[in-house]
Design a protein around this motif. Structure first.
Motif, mmCIF file in Angstrom:
data_model
loop_
_atom_site.group_PDB
_atom_site.id
_atom_site.type_symbol
_atom_site.label_atom_id
_atom_site.label_comp_id
_atom_site.label_asym_id
_atom_site.label_seq_id
_atom_site.Cartn_x
_atom_site.Cartn_y
_atom_site.Cartn_z
ATOM 1 N N TRP A 15 4.313 10.230 3.230
ATOM 2 C CA TRP A 15 4.303 9.030 2.390
ATOM 3 C C TRP A 15 3.529 7.912 3.072
ATOM 4 N N VAL A 16 2.506 7.423 2.372
ATOM 5 C CA VAL A 16 1.573 6.435 2.930
ATOM 6 C C VAL A 16 2.274 5.137 3.303
ATOM 7 N N VAL A 17 3.273 4.766 2.516
ATOM 8 C CA VAL A 17 3.908 3.461 2.729
ATOM 9 C C VAL A 17 4.436 3.318 4.156
ATOM 10 N N LEU A 65 4.071 7.138 -6.987
ATOM 11 C CA LEU A 65 4.075 7.759 -5.650
ATOM 12 C C LEU A 65 4.247 6.706 -4.561
ATOM 13 N N ASN A 66 5.203 5.839 -4.764
ATOM 14 C CA ASN A 66 5.483 4.789 -3.781
ATOM 15 C C ASN A 66 6.763 5.059 -2.994
ATOM 16 N N THR A 111 0.854 -1.178 0.000
ATOM 17 C CA THR A 111 0.000 0.000 0.000
ATOM 18 C C THR A 111 0.893 1.231 0.000
ATOM 19 N N TYR A 112 0.598 2.155 -0.900
ATOM 20 C CA TYR A 112 1.472 3.311 -1.050
ATOM 21 C C TYR A 112 0.644 4.492 -1.526
ATOM 22 N N GLY A 113 1.294 5.617 -1.709
ATOM 23 C CA GLY A 113 0.639 6.823 -2.170
ATOM 24 C C GLY A 113 1.145 8.032 -1.415
ATOM 25 N N LEU A 114 0.618 9.211 -1.774
ATOM 26 C CA LEU A 114 0.991 10.462 -1.121
ATOM 27 C C LEU A 114 -0.208 10.988 -0.350
ATOM 28 N N ILE A 169 -0.110 0.860 23.585
ATOM 29 C CA ILE A 169 -0.992 0.634 22.441
ATOM 30 C C ILE A 169 -0.318 1.183 21.192
ATOM 31 N N TYR A 170 -0.240 0.352 20.170
ATOM 32 C CA TYR A 170 0.385 0.720 18.898
ATOM 33 C C TYR A 170 -0.670 0.615 17.786
ATOM 34 N N SER A 171 -0.429 1.329 16.675
ATOM 35 C CA SER A 171 -1.343 1.231 15.531
ATOM 36 C C SER A 171 -0.559 1.216 14.229
ATOM 37 N N ILE A 172 -1.181 0.608 13.209
ATOM 38 C CA ILE A 172 -0.624 0.582 11.860
ATOM 39 C C ILE A 172 -1.790 0.636 10.889
ATOM 40 N N ASP A 173 -1.637 1.369 9.779
ATOM 41 C CA ASP A 173 -2.706 1.500 8.794
ATOM 42 C C ASP A 173 -2.966 0.171 8.099
#
Length: 854
Positions: A231-233, A207-208, A31-34, A536-540
């Motif tokens: 950067w989404v990645v 945009l990776n 998963t990637y993008g701006l 507590i941790y998070s990741i998209d």
């Protein structure tokens, strides 16, 4: 065999293969993008992407800009951050075309043509928020026209001020160019920007990137510039620590998935971590529970919205009223040696019960199943299948529909800690409804002493599961997220590692998925005699494939692995191919304006056709059934679906098929000859195997062209019937028209399937439907068949909402039925939409089209 039957068979095949590899694609894709910094940051920190820094780019007469776009909410349930410029396209004459995100999500986008000051509202489904959609804008410089495409429709505008001028600047988000400067940036994500010239991809910016302010085109190396990038990645790669604190005493944890809250229960009060707002709040109890110790477990009941705590050995069950913050019983302090440490628990809404599985204590592993009936406060031990659910603890539990899945764990077949304890690598299931067990498979050994965090998540759409795994023999440990499918044994590490101190009598770890922020959350705790350290941790979601780390997937490459690799490569190639040649027919350029995906018709069933059961459906969405009429749509991967449709539709178009060269040019144009040939051979082989599920069809190459041949009598498809009905306008009957309306009322042809080469076929379908219905309408008496004519007009509107002939047909029919106000409303609706689309008024009055006098 008819061309219609042939078409249906190929469609089924592609869909079948698609699913086999869709899980793999989901598993391994990045998963990637701006991400654009928007109204949530100060003006000077907002994001700008300039594809043409310091210069104009020169493009030919027909060019197209396409990209994937996702509108995101800054805060759940809020429209804040929607407004701003998605892009501005400016030519060297300072004429501009703008796409703006509006503050009203129901409209979503506005296309603004600067030369004529025209604003075209683009309807935008609320379902698209936080979801990727593909957008395209095509410039036809000779005609001075643009066509703007969304997933469901398209919009046409003439006289845009770009005639003959292909020197343009293209800027996304904020910009500081001349008097076009702006700082209004919507909360959005952009990826896969492509510039296509005369049907050929000229520039491609995926945009990776992971860092920096430069973006490189993958075809010619052209540089674009980014200010203030996010950067989404990285958000899909790295876990973010959202909360860390040392609390007094022992902590029990429960989770409310609906509202996105993680509850941490102390002796004095309740800590509530909101995953939506990323903040923590504390609520004090009205009465203090004395029972809170290290053996107490907690669950949240979404039925009555209260929290329940239980102690297995003593059969105690306590409830906290979340409104009054009162416990029904404060109990007493009991510190005992439990035999259910690290058991798995699940709250079942269907029967308002808590289910407990396994656990460890007193030097034994157990495989007991206990049901706690909340309403009756009764405890029931359920039968178990020892050969499937062997004694264990430290396993992961997830749920899909009515089935509980348990993954891995540590234990022994006998239950005795002294006799061959080991890690388990199995995925097993338990049906709440039937109280039955089954085993899915064993996964590859990632590490010999693997154990699993207590809860895991199963994505009901992809059937992928996510679990946190770690080592049983390390104190200074690390949690590693893995992703697998409940349908295949292969697994992959995703995301980076989380630090975690582990001692089984003091440590806990859980994995939660929250839909509104679309993130995975990891909860960890480590207790001493007086305090508990909580994080507590998070990741998209979905997390990206991890960097090489602590664990090694120690598995022997097999056919699944190589098929997955091939599928992933092919899917990437397909994404690039979407930029290839587009040979649009004039209908798309003259038909004008908006064609909605589906317009609802009146609720009338056409009984003449109720007996038809199609095996292949193209209208209103792609759907395929096998010989036993079982839905196999999910089996078609994106690549195989495109291959299938490419061969099938060309078979019907000219009864000739498509050459190997054309397939390569469309699907693997960026590969060298050898690589393209290998990709084609592998996917043709997959296609052949799936066609067998559909039935009497075969993939042929006897003539040097790829064709799909059907046994016409054995397969039914809505597209096949459509072709037969529209093949001749001389022998149209009411029954055929009823059938055509019934076929097309479901929606547009191949709805939500978008390839550049497919536009010709979609235009041809729209043409045939409209021409056939208009021709039929001319042959019948309006006064006698007014009701039928209204259905005919609505069907035309389904494919061209600004069709003048349909408007006239419907107005006359309604007027003849005495529905004068309805006829006027139909005309006024058409009049308004015509003005929006063409920026001019429709030139015929209502009385003129009816040929009456007011």
């Amino acid at each position: 065999m008819s061309r219609a039957k042939l078409f249906r068979k190929v469609v089924t095949f592609i869909l079948t293969v698609s699913f086999i590899f869709s899980c793999s694609h989901k598993l391994f894709s990045q998963t990637y993008g701006l991400q654009f910094n928007a109204h949530n940051v100060s003006l000077d920190k907002r994001t700008e992407l300039d594809l043409t820094p310091n210069e104009f780019i020169r493009l030919e007469e027909d060019f197209e800009l396409s990209f994937d776009y996702k509108s995101t909410r800054i805060h759940p349930g809020s429209n804040e951050g929607f407004f701003g410029y998605v892009f501005r396209i400016i030519n060297s004459d300072d004429k501009n075309i703008d796409l703006l995100s509006t503050p009203t999500p129901e409209i979503g986008l506005n296309l603004v043509v600067g030369e004529s000051n025209t604003v075209i509202p683009v309807q935008y489904s609320l379902e698209y928020i936080n979801s990727w959609i593909s957008l395209r804008v095509k410039f036809m410089l000779k005609e001075d026209r643009i066509i703007f495409y969304t997933p469901d429709t398209f919009y046409v505008k003439d006289n845009i001020g770009f005639k003959g001028n292909g020197q343009v600047k293209i800027i996304f988000g904020a910009n500081d160019y001349k008097w076009f400067k702006n700082s209004d940036v919507p909360s959005m994500v952009i990826k896969d920007i492509k510039l296509t010239e005369k049907g050929k991809v000229k520039y491609f910016w995926p945009l990776n990137e992971k860092e920096g302010n430069n973006v490189t085109d993958k075809i010619k190396g052209r540089q674009a510039k980014v200010k203030n990038p996010s950067w989404v990645v990285l958000n899909h790669q790295n876990w973010q620590k959202n909360f860390a604190y040392e609390l007094n005493g022992y902590i029990s944890v429960a989770v409310d998935y609906e509202d996105g809250n993680i509850f941490m229960l102390e002796k004095d009060g309740l800590l509530v971590y909101s995953t939506r707002k990323n903040n923590i709040s504390e609520i004090k109890y009205k009465n203090k529970p004395e029972f809170m110790d290290r053996n107490i477990r907690a669950v949240y009941n979404p039925v009555d919205k209260n929290i329940y705590c239980y102690l297995v050995e003593e059969g105690y069950l306590y409830s906290l009223d979340m409104n009054s913050m009162m416990w029904d019983d404060t109990g007493e302090s009991i510190d005992l040696e439990t035999k259910y440490r690290h058991h798995n628990s699940y709250f079942s809404v269907s029967d308002n019960s808590i289910y407990l599985f396994g656990g460890y204590g007193r030097h034994r592993y157990n495989n007991e199943i206990i049901q706690i009936d909340i309403e009756n406060k009764s405890w029931n031990e359920l039968p178990v299948v020892d050969t499937i659910f062997t004694p264990r603890y430290l396993a992961g539990l997830g749920q899909l529909n009515d089935t509980i899945y348990i993954f891995g764990g540590y234990g022994s077949i006998s239950g005795n800690q002294l006799i061959n304890p080991q890690s388990y690598f199995d995925l097993i299931g338990y049906s709440i409804k039937n109280k039955t067990w089954f085993k899915k498979f064993e996964v590859p050994r990632m590490v010999d002493d693997m154990i699993v965090a207590n809860s895991m998540w199963i994505d009901e759409k992809t059937r992928n599961y996510y679990a946190l795994v770690f080592s049983k023999i390390k104190f200074e440990n690390e949690l590693q997220l893995i992703c697998g499918s409940i349908d295949t044994p292969e697994v992959e590490m995703v995301g980076n590692k989380i630090p975690f101190n582990f001692l089984d009598i003091r440590s806990n770890a859980n994995l939660y998925y929250m839909a509104t922020p679309n993130k995975l959350f990891a909860y960890t705790s480590y207790s001493t005699d007086s305090t508990t350290q909580v994080a507590i941790y998070s990741i998209d979601n979905p997390p990206n494939k991890s960097n090489p780390g602590a664990f090694s997937l120690r598995k022997t490459p097999n056919i699944y692995f190589w098929l997955i690799v091939v599928a992933c490569v092919s899917i990437i190639a397909t994404g690039l191919v979407l930029l290839r040649k587009r040979k649009k027919k004039a209908i798309f350029e003259k038909e004008g304006n908006v064609i909605p995906a589906e317009i609802q018709m009146e609720n009338e069933r056409f009984t003449e056709n109720e007996d038809i059961k199609y095996q292949i459906l193209f209208f209103g969405g792609f759907q395929v059934f096998n010989k036993e009429h079982e839905d196999i749509t999910q089996k078609f991967s994106p690549l195989l679906k495109e291959l299938y449709l490419l061969i099938l539709l060309n078979t019907f178009r000219n009864n000739k098929g498509v050459s190997s060269e054309k397939i390569t040019e469309t699907l693997w144009y960026d590969k060298d000859e050898k690589s393209a040939r290998n990709n084609r051979a592998v996917n043709i082989a997959k296609l052949r195997s799936i066609l067998e599920e559909i039935g009497s069809c075969e993939l042929s190459h006897k003539t040097g062209y790829w064709k799909i041949n059907f046994r016409e009598s054995e397969i039914k498809g809505d597209y096949f019937d459509f072709l037969n009905i529209t093949s001749s306008k001389k022998n149209l009957t009411k029954q055929k028209i009823y059938q055509l309306i019934e076929i097309t009322r479901k929606g547009a042809f191949l709805l939500n399937v978008h390839y550049n080469w497919l536009d010709d076929f979609k235009a041809d379908v729209s043409d045939k439907i409209i021409d056939t219905l208009v021709e039929f309408a001319k042959t019948i008496d309006t006064k006698k068949e007014a009701d039928l004519l209204i259905h005919v007009a609505d069907c035309i509107f389904n494919f061209d909402v600004i069709n003048e002939e349909a408007m006239i047909i419907k107005c006359k029919a309604q007027y003849c039925m005495g529905k004068h106000s309805h006829a006027k409303a139909t005309y006024e609706k058409f009049f308004k939409e015509y003005k929006v689309m063409y920026a001019q008024e429709y030139d015929r009055a209502f009385v003129d089209i009816l040929d009456i006098k007011e």
